[in-house]
Write an enzyme that holds these catalytic residues in place. Sequence first.
Site, PDB file in Angstrom:
ATOM      1  N   ASP A 397     -16.920  22.189  63.728  1.00 60.98           N
ATOM      2  CA  ASP A 397     -17.520  21.782  64.883  1.00 60.98           C
ATOM      3  C   ASP A 397     -16.966  22.318  66.348  1.00 60.98           C
ATOM      4  OD1 ASP A 397     -18.361  19.512  66.774  1.00 60.98           O
ATOM      5  OD2 ASP A 397     -16.317  18.861  66.819  1.00 60.98           O
ATOM      6  N   ASP A 599     -13.315  17.099  63.605  1.00 61.13           N
ATOM      7  CA  ASP A 599     -12.113  16.346  64.101  1.00 61.13           C
ATOM      8  C   ASP A 599     -12.457  14.905  64.608  1.00 61.13           C
ATOM      9  OD1 ASP A 599     -13.022  17.176  66.627  1.00 61.13           O
ATOM     10  OD2 ASP A 599     -11.001  16.690  67.361  1.00 61.13           O
ATOM     11  N   ASP A 603     -18.603  13.870  63.396  1.00 64.32           N
ATOM     12  CA  ASP A 603     -18.594  14.966  62.341  1.00 64.32           C
ATOM     13  C   ASP A 603     -18.455  14.047  60.910  1.00 64.32           C
ATOM     14  OD1 ASP A 603     -17.963  17.030  64.402  1.00 64.32           O
ATOM     15  OD2 ASP A 603     -16.247  16.555  64.407  1.00 64.32           O
TER      16      ASP A 603
END
Length: 760
Positions: A397, A599, A603
């Site tokens: 990400d 995080d 996600d």
Amino acid sequence: MAEGEESKKMNLQTSYFDVVGICCSSEVSIVGNVLRQVDGVKEFSVIVPSRTVIVVHDTFLISPLQIVKALNQARLEASVRPYGETSLKSQWPSPFAIVSGVLLVLSFFKYFYSPLEWLAIVAVVAGVFPILAKAVASVTRFRLDINALTLIAVIATLCMQDFTEAATIVFLFSVADWLESSAAHKASIVMSSLMSLAPRKAVIADTGLEVDVDEVGINTVVSVKAGESIPIDGVVVDGSCDVDEKTLTGESFPVSKQRESTVMAATINLNGYIKVKTTALARDCVVAKMTKLVEEAQKSQTKTQRFIDKCSRYYTPAVVVSAACFAVIPVLLKVQDLSHWFHLALVVLVSGCPCGLILSTPVATFCALTKAATSGFLIKTGDCLETLAKIKIVAFDKTGTITKAEFMVSDFRSLSPSINLHKLLNWVSSIECKSSHPMAAALIDYAISVSVEPKPDIVENFQNFPGEGVYGRIDGQDIYIGNKRIAQRAGCLTDNVPDIEATMKRGKTIGYIYMGAKLTGSFNLLDGCRYGVAQALKELKSLGIQTAMLTGDNQDAAMSTQEQLENALDIVHSELLPQDKARIIDDFKIQGPTMMVGDGLNDAPALAKADIGISMGISGSALATETGDIILMSNDIRKIPKGMRLAKRSHKKVIENVVLSVSIKGAIMVLGFVGYPLVWAAVLADAGTCLLVILNSMILLRDEREAVSTCYRSSTSSPVKLEEDEVEDLEVGLLQKSEETSKKSCCSGCCSGPKDNQQK
């Protein structure tokens, strides 16, 4: 280890025991049978490689010493482990083994004085008692372990009047068993050090009294002096200091803490005096959860281990039958040299214990999981460790993973003449107070900096739309804040959105504000890459791993990040919804095992879809932490390639252990078939294989040998080493002083490549 993790209502305590009698996973069922019959034992688990038994029991019904007594009735040689034992005790072999060895050596002088030969029988009698006790316990449970097989070999050699070989078998087996136990205890010391990280006492700030950490409640203020460990997770309410968090996160550099900073138990106050308001109970601290997670991982079995255990169920019976055939068939055929065949049968019989093979996988897995945990890289299961070694694609990400998620508002404007900037900023900051996204904090801080006070109480019907933005109703107005997609949610066609992006290029994240279907404002956010990301990507590439970035941000912001990383990413996908990330992960999995690193809430679907999901433990949301298979305790992405190298080393050690255990026994049996059936060598090979497997696996506990980096970064006064022509550029990654300085870069790439437009 009588560990004080008690429940006052149920009087429960978790105790840890060293159980030397656990040789391999076949003894787990024995431990289970013993403990299930003990009143007061609520649950238990066994960690075979470290020979540890963990028991949760009611202290009113049974004490740790009574549990030890129950285990020792089954000849398991149990003892209570002191809390957090981290020192290696120097322990001699048993008196039986020492006396047996001395008598065996004296018996070798029979060539000078023949009556000394009878000392070999005395040596057998002196050393066989521990073997006999364990063998009887094994047979009464209808099992043939290595003790029973060795006892049979000793009795048979005595019957063949080969007294010296019988004594040699007893002595070598006793010594090898002692060495194996010592090695297993040494491996368990590292695990014990994790449990002893947090101090057992805390000082109440108001009274100065020292109390047990289990008695400290939430919102209690404790004091921590320089050089002391922080006892419980909390928030600093007074004072400032530098904290060493290496024990939990693996971060080498001290972290500065001031008022309202979060601190964790087991980290060390290096200087200063602070008062900490606790935010968790001792049993719920990060270090406690970390220890529990590692224990659960070490109890889990890998696919390889399950396969080997399944094969071992048939191995021992097959070998025993084969040994019986080698002994009986020559007698039936009236072969002349029966002694040779009897010795061969004993060699085959002693080889019937597959302990070395059974230990080959769990010991390596145990050491790798423990090493990873002490490095701030928590792997939840053994299967995750196996899969990690096979990963071919790693997807990241962007926000909060590759970048710092420390946004700064660079431009905030009202696009509606009827709404002034102050009012618009009040609406936005009030709504964002209810959001947990990193961008929300930047907007709130910006509002406060221009004297606009957020009022979250005036927000009604707040809603969060992952991958799009947020919504709230203020003063009868429907306010939408987010990226391009929020326009459709607001009822505005994207084709009618003014092209304001032309003035907001150069990698800035662009946000839109809608009042109903009308675009009423916009803002820019800046974010920089984390230290070490470029270096981590290069290391992954050197391992033959493909890297990708999946982000919901716009294309310009994504490509700007790629440029900062010197185009280190192989694939970049932008403007993705959470379901889009999950779909791309599915596509990657077709090409090979895939890992996702993230995080945030957005996600979670991708983390769940990936073969391995890594969540950022410090900055990550609670959902991401639960979804991930691995937790990165710090924000240092460079730990990912290090963890993958550890997984590959672990996989290699498993293969080495299997080859070692099979080849040694195979060599002994081949020697027997070609005319050299050495029973003592077979016994030594069996016990020695277990020892070699443990020692070979313990290499994983050592620090990986790494090349010395050319560039070092420090938050203290540590030296900085740069190339000679770059000495001036000591603030790599910060705002550059001049155009000339900005062209210079860190020599190792650990500071994420070009430094254009980065903010201090």
